[in-house]
Scaffold this motif. Sequence first.
Motif, PDB file in Angstrom:
ATOM      1  N   ALA A  15       0.823  -1.205   0.000  1.00 51.08           N
ATOM      2  CA  ALA A  15       0.000   0.000   0.000  1.00 51.08           C
ATOM      3  C   ALA A  15       0.861   1.260   0.000  1.00 51.08           C
ATOM      4  CB  ALA A  15      -0.917   0.011   1.217  1.00 51.08           C
ATOM      5  N   ASP A  16       0.299   2.332  -0.562  1.00 51.14           N
ATOM      6  CA  ASP A  16       0.964   3.633  -0.520  1.00 51.14           C
ATOM      7  C   ASP A  16       0.650   4.365   0.785  1.00 51.14           C
ATOM      8  OD1 ASP A  16       2.020   3.675  -3.307  1.00 51.14           O
ATOM      9  OD2 ASP A  16      -0.121   3.537  -3.776  1.00 51.14           O
ATOM     10  N   ILE A  17      -0.565   4.144   1.296  1.00 53.97           N
ATOM     11  CA  ILE A  17      -0.997   4.802   2.531  1.00 53.97           C
ATOM     12  C   ILE A  17      -1.722   3.788   3.406  1.00 53.97           C
ATOM     13  CG2 ILE A  17      -2.374   6.661   3.553  1.00 53.97           C
ATOM     14  CD1 ILE A  17      -2.133   8.222   1.004  1.00 53.97           C
ATOM     15  N   TYR A  18      -1.375   3.777   4.684  1.00 55.28           N
ATOM     16  CA  TYR A  18      -2.073   2.973   5.685  1.00 55.28           C
ATOM     17  C   TYR A  18      -2.835   3.945   6.593  1.00 55.28           C
ATOM     18  CZ  TYR A  18       0.850  -0.876   4.088  1.00 55.28           C
ATOM     19  OH  TYR A  18       1.458  -1.830   3.306  1.00 55.28           O
ATOM     20  N   ILE A  19      -4.162   3.833   6.574  1.00 56.25           N
ATOM     21  CA  ILE A  19      -5.003   4.770   7.318  1.00 56.25           C
ATOM     22  C   ILE A  19      -5.536   4.079   8.570  1.00 56.25           C
ATOM     23  CG2 ILE A  19      -7.058   6.223   7.260  1.00 56.25           C
ATOM     24  CD1 ILE A  19      -6.684   6.547   4.276  1.00 56.25           C
ATOM     25  N   PHE A  20      -5.138   4.615   9.732  1.00 55.89           N
ATOM     26  CA  PHE A  20      -5.580   4.075  11.014  1.00 55.89           C
ATOM     27  C   PHE A  20      -6.829   4.831  11.456  1.00 55.89           C
ATOM     28  CE2 PHE A  20      -1.101   3.302  10.628  1.00 55.89           C
ATOM     29  CZ  PHE A  20      -0.848   2.100  11.265  1.00 55.89           C
ATOM     30  N   SER A  21      -7.944   4.112  11.554  1.00 57.43           N
ATOM     31  CA  SER A  21      -9.192   4.716  12.000  1.00 57.43           C
ATOM     32  C   SER A  21      -9.804   3.804  13.053  1.00 57.43           C
ATOM     33  CB  SER A  21     -10.146   4.914  10.811  1.00 57.43           C
ATOM     34  OG  SER A  21     -11.276   5.653  11.186  1.00 57.43           O
ATOM     35  N   VAL A  22      -9.180   3.839  14.226  1.00 59.80           N
ATOM     36  CA  VAL A  22      -9.556   2.948  15.330  1.00 59.80           C
ATOM     37  C   VAL A  22      -9.686   3.768  16.607  1.00 59.80           C
ATOM     38  CG1 VAL A  22      -8.429   0.934  14.293  1.00 59.80           C
ATOM     39  CG2 VAL A  22      -7.110   2.427  15.816  1.00 59.80           C
ATOM     40  N   LYS A  23     -10.060   3.106  17.693  1.00 59.14           N
ATOM     41  CA  LYS A  23     -10.159   3.789  18.979  1.00 59.14           C
ATOM     42  C   LYS A  23      -8.807   4.396  19.346  1.00 59.14           C
ATOM     43  CE  LYS A  23     -13.831   0.860  20.869  1.00 59.14           C
ATOM     44  NZ  LYS A  23     -14.195  -0.118  21.938  1.00 59.14           N
ATOM     45  N   ASP A  24      -8.853   5.560  19.975  1.00 53.59           N
ATOM     46  CA  ASP A  24      -7.621   6.289  20.282  1.00 53.59           C
ATOM     47  C   ASP A  24      -6.623   5.442  21.066  1.00 53.59           C
ATOM     48  OD1 ASP A  24      -8.951   8.325  19.069  1.00 53.59           O
ATOM     49  OD2 ASP A  24      -9.063   9.643  20.818  1.00 53.59           O
ATOM     50  N   ASP A  25      -7.123   4.707  22.057  1.00 57.96           N
ATOM     51  CA  ASP A  25      -6.188   3.962  22.908  1.00 57.96           C
ATOM     52  C   ASP A  25      -5.611   2.725  22.215  1.00 57.96           C
ATOM     53  OD1 ASP A  25      -8.446   2.405  22.910  1.00 57.96           O
ATOM     54  OD2 ASP A  25      -8.758   2.432  25.078  1.00 57.96           O
ATOM     55  N   ALA A  26      -6.172   2.370  21.062  1.00 55.44           N
ATOM     56  CA  ALA A  26      -5.644   1.218  20.319  1.00 55.44           C
ATOM     57  C   ALA A  26      -4.553   1.622  19.329  1.00 55.44           C
ATOM     58  CB  ALA A  26      -6.777   0.520  19.570  1.00 55.44           C
ATOM     59  N   LEU A  27      -4.412   2.926  19.089  1.00 52.00           N
ATOM     60  CA  LEU A  27      -3.489   3.396  18.053  1.00 52.00           C
ATOM     61  C   LEU A  27      -2.020   3.010  18.304  1.00 52.00           C
ATOM     62  CD1 LEU A  27      -4.625   6.944  16.869  1.00 52.00           C
ATOM     63  CD2 LEU A  27      -3.917   5.037  15.421  1.00 52.00           C
ATOM     64  N   PRO A  28      -1.442   3.320  19.456  1.00 52.93           N
ATOM     65  CA  PRO A  28       0.007   3.053  19.630  1.00 52.93           C
ATOM     66  C   PRO A  28       0.373   1.601  19.381  1.00 52.93           C
ATOM     67  CG  PRO A  28      -0.812   4.465  21.395  1.00 52.93           C
ATOM     68  CD  PRO A  28      -2.020   3.988  20.652  1.00 52.93           C
ATOM     69  N   SER A  29      -0.392   0.688  19.946  1.00 55.37           N
ATOM     70  CA  SER A  29      -0.078  -0.728  19.781  1.00 55.37           C
ATOM     71  C   SER A  29      -0.225  -1.165  18.331  1.00 55.37           C
ATOM     72  CB  SER A  29      -0.998  -1.565  20.677  1.00 55.37           C
ATOM     73  OG  SER A  29      -0.802  -2.946  20.449  1.00 55.37           O
ATOM     74  N   LEU A  30      -1.276  -0.704  17.684  1.00 53.80           N
ATOM     75  CA  LEU A  30      -1.524  -1.108  16.292  1.00 53.80           C
ATOM     76  C   LEU A  30      -0.458  -0.554  15.358  1.00 53.80           C
ATOM     77  CD1 LEU A  30      -3.498  -2.732  14.602  1.00 53.80           C
ATOM     78  CD2 LEU A  30      -4.880  -0.669  14.317  1.00 53.80           C
ATOM     79  N   ILE A  31      -0.033   0.672  15.606  1.00 53.55           N
ATOM     80  CA  ILE A  31       1.043   1.267  14.800  1.00 53.55           C
ATOM     81  C   ILE A  31       2.314   0.441  14.928  1.00 53.55           C
ATOM     82  CG2 ILE A  31       2.594   3.249  14.628  1.00 53.55           C
ATOM     83  CD1 ILE A  31       0.137   4.990  15.393  1.00 53.55           C
ATOM     84  N   ASN A  32       2.657   0.081  16.160  1.00 48.37           N
ATOM     85  CA  ASN A  32       3.871  -0.699  16.383  1.00 48.37           C
ATOM     86  C   ASN A  32       3.780  -2.077  15.724  1.00 48.37           C
ATOM     87  OD1 ASN A  32       5.174   1.281  17.869  1.00 48.37           O
ATOM     88  ND2 ASN A  32       4.308   0.601  19.809  1.00 48.37           N
ATOM     89  N   GLN A  33       2.605  -2.702  15.831  1.00 43.56           N
ATOM     90  CA  GLN A  33       2.440  -4.038  15.241  1.00 43.56           C
ATOM     91  C   GLN A  33       2.554  -3.979  13.717  1.00 43.56           C
ATOM     92  OE1 GLN A  33      -0.909  -6.462  16.892  1.00 43.56           O
ATOM     93  NE2 GLN A  33      -1.091  -4.793  18.356  1.00 43.56           N
ATOM     94  N   LEU A  34       1.937  -2.982  13.104  1.00 48.02           N
ATOM     95  CA  LEU A  34       2.020  -2.883  11.645  1.00 48.02           C
ATOM     96  C   LEU A  34       3.441  -2.550  11.208  1.00 48.02           C
ATOM     97  CD1 LEU A  34       0.690  -2.940   8.881  1.00 48.02           C
ATOM     98  CD2 LEU A  34       0.124  -0.522   9.171  1.00 48.02           C
ATOM     99  N   SER A  35       4.108  -1.670  11.946  1.00 42.76           N
ATOM    100  CA  SER A  35       5.495  -1.318  11.621  1.00 42.76           C
ATOM    101  C   SER A  35       6.379  -2.552  11.627  1.00 42.76           C
ATOM    102  CB  SER A  35       6.026  -0.292  12.623  1.00 42.76           C
ATOM    103  OG  SER A  35       5.285   0.898  12.568  1.00 42.76           O
ATOM    104  N   GLU A  36       6.189  -3.383  12.643  1.00 44.27           N
ATOM    105  CA  GLU A  36       6.988  -4.607  12.738  1.00 44.27           C
ATOM    106  C   GLU A  36       6.674  -5.554  11.580  1.00 44.27           C
ATOM    107  OE1 GLU A  36       7.864  -8.255  15.919  1.00 44.27           O
ATOM    108  OE2 GLU A  36       6.623  -6.534  16.497  1.00 44.27           O
ATOM    109  N   HIS A  37       5.396  -5.680  11.270  1.00 43.68           N
ATOM    110  CA  HIS A  37       4.989  -6.554  10.167  1.00 43.68           C
ATOM    111  C   HIS A  37       5.601  -6.096   8.846  1.00 43.68           C
ATOM    112  CE1 HIS A  37       2.571  -8.749   7.286  1.00 43.68           C
ATOM    113  NE2 HIS A  37       1.983  -7.632   6.859  1.00 43.68           N
TER     114      HIS A  37
END
Length: 275
Positions: free
Chosen positions: A59-81
């Motif tokens: 993908a060219d852009i990954y758009i995170f549209s989730v609950k605020d408190d879920a953002l940090p963990s999800l960002i880290n998980q996707l970055s690692e993936h």
Amino acid sequence: MKLVFLGSGNLATHLSLALKASGEDIIQIFSRTQEHAQALADKLHCTSCTSISDIRTDADIYIFSVKDDALPSLINQLSEHLSQHPSPNTHQPIFLHTAGSVPMSVFPANTPSPITHHPSPNHGVLYPMQTFSKDREVDFREIPCFIEASNDDTLEVIRQLASRISDHVQEASSNKRKKLHLAAVFACNMVNHCYRLAEKVLEEESIDFSLYQPLIQETANKVRELSPRNAQTGPMVRYDSTIMDAQIALISDERTRQIYRLMADSIHADSSQAN
């Protein structure tokens, strides 16, 4: 551009559909709940997944549209993936979130690029300031969209993306966006709760809430021409204690009585400052 959405809630649904209608290529929906992910993917004619390991890496852009408190963990998980699965792209993807009250710094400075595995500077925010419900259509062109980015090139990409769906795109820092979101809570969520309190009062006498639609519409229309302070009317402005005491006596719930008193004091104090 190829876009992956992480999230399938109200905002993700409206934003992804608007971008799809504008010609953008939504290639995948990620959600922890398969039913929700698939429901939105079906509307967009794309694939869905519930596991980070199944998110596409092209993908060219990954758009995170989730609950605020879920953002940090999800960002880290996707970055690692992404760092573990090299992308076929030759350019850096952009990480983008849509939250009003979350600073851009939620994207860590050391987020690894899936291409170089070194820190990637490409991230930003696209915050559409509107209330969204899945089953209610909105005109996205009328929605103010506030953007922010980690660098000028990324900002221009986000600006072009937002401009495809909205006629009201402007930059806003993380601090300014926090205030915008706070004001939105007062102007939307709290106002809507006042509608609910009114509905509960009417329910006690089996009165149809729809009778109040003209009043609600005129209240909204007035602030198009007057400031909210100048548009305020009623017994709380005058601090007519006889009427207010009689109304409080009609309220059976103590919490609602407290809300009434606090609102009365706030309205009167603000109106007094204007005089």
